[in-house]
Enzyme design. Structure first.
Site: not given
Ligand code: ASP
Length: 335
Positions: A205, A233-236, A256, A258
């Protein structure tokens, strides 16, 4: 329509990109003239302090096959970004430009390098935020736009909304003229083959935070999400307050797991500890990252306050991270 300040920022970036690495005062002088010609007072007339920090994602193992290549790609981008801010470009413009360059590298999990979901598709998320106005824009699960961070910036600047998702977001941005990604064609197997074997630790990321010479903070983050993510799926990363934040107090970009960053509103939690709790940047960012780790969420952040202090704590063995500033020599680290 770009404002005068944005035009100045874009021109400064192009000039910095055209300058050889290590270009000195002469090129900065010519950028100053560009600002004057544009009829806008860029930020170089403000404070001397400026800082730019960026990350290329957390590293979950003590050695990562792409760490060196990613680190090498980050240094010149950081240098160009630093020159642009020093010359008066705004934090927001430089954050966007830095992330565009990382998205275009193809070696980070963002933009052209974004990983595939379980259906063999890229679904990309990004957000951007400006600290003084707390204006923000974001996109999630988009597939067609080359630079998701520019999609997020478009949402921030050209709509009354904050977050657009999925095919409707792709259509909105394509209709607005944003450049389309070159997508591998064929079935999902063909697409996977075109991208090569999946990485064992497919992180990468990207994000940036900046303090400009007007005293404004900005932050942005862009990702393809977790490997083999379930479609939708959606992360942070596209969620303001979770993976990205900018206020008058602090600018934050995270990487990280998310789901944990969302559930604990990690980026905003750093702001809250500083703004309401009187904690220092280092204390607030370090505590949020280590408390997330205790709850099961690995990751890290880059965080920058208005005095130009930077904290880059991570609970993983490494995090690709770099910083440059008026009083800070350029430095990029993986571990
Ligand atoms: N934070 C991102 C997510 O959860 C992934 C990452 O930072 O590696 O989509």
């Amino acid at each position: 329509m770009m404002s005068g300040k944005q035009i100045v920022g874009a021109v400064l970036w192009l000039l910095a990109a055209a300058s050889p690495v290590g270009a000195g005062e002469g090129s900065l002088d010519s950028r100053r003239q560009v600002g004057d010609l544009a009829g806008e007072q860029p930020c170089h007339s403000g404070q001397a302090e400026w800082v730019l920090a960026m990350h290329g994602g957390v590293l979950t193992r003590p050695w990562h096959p792409k760490a060196e290549a990613r680190k090498a790609a980050m240094a010149p981008i950081l240098q160009r970004g630093g020159m642009a801010i020093e010359g008066g470009a705004s934090a927001l413009e430089v954050v966007a430009a830095v992330i565009v360059e990382m998205e275009d590298q193809g070696i980070f999990n963002a933009g052209s390098g974004a990983i595939l979901n379980q259906a063999g598709e890229r679904e990309m998320d990004a957000s951007i935020m400006e600290g003084t106005t707390q204006m923000s824009g974001a996109v999630a699960s988009i597939r067609k736009i080359k630079n998701p961070i520019l999609g997020a910036k478009h949402v921030m600047e050209e709509t009354d909304n904050v977050l657009f998702v999925g095919p409707a977001a792709d259509s909105l941005l394509a209709a607005a003229g944003l450049e389309l990604a070159e997508l591998p064609t064929g079935g999902s197997d063909t697409r996977r083959a075109a991208l090569g074997p999946p990485e064992e630790t497919p992180l990468g990321t990207v994000g940036a935070v900046a303090l400009d010479r007007c005293g404004d903070l900005a932050a942005g983050t862009s990702t393809g999400g977790f490997d083999s993510k379930i479609p939708g799926r959606v992360g942070d990363s596209p969620l303001v307050g979770a993976g990205t934040w900018a206020s008058l107090t602090v600018a934050v970009s995270a990487s990280g797991h998310g789901e944990y960053f969302i559930r604990y509103a990690a980026a905003h939690d750093i702001h809250a500890r500083m703004a309401y709790g009187g904690r220092s940047l280092a204390d607030a960012a370090g505590a949020v990252v280590s408390e997330l780790f205790e709850k099961g969420g690995i990751g890290g952040v880059i965080a920058l306050d208005r005095q130009g202090r930077v904290a880059m704590p991570h609970s993983t063995p490494g995090m690709l991270r770099g910083v440059v500033g008026a009083n800070q020599a350029l430095e990029v680290k993986a571990y």
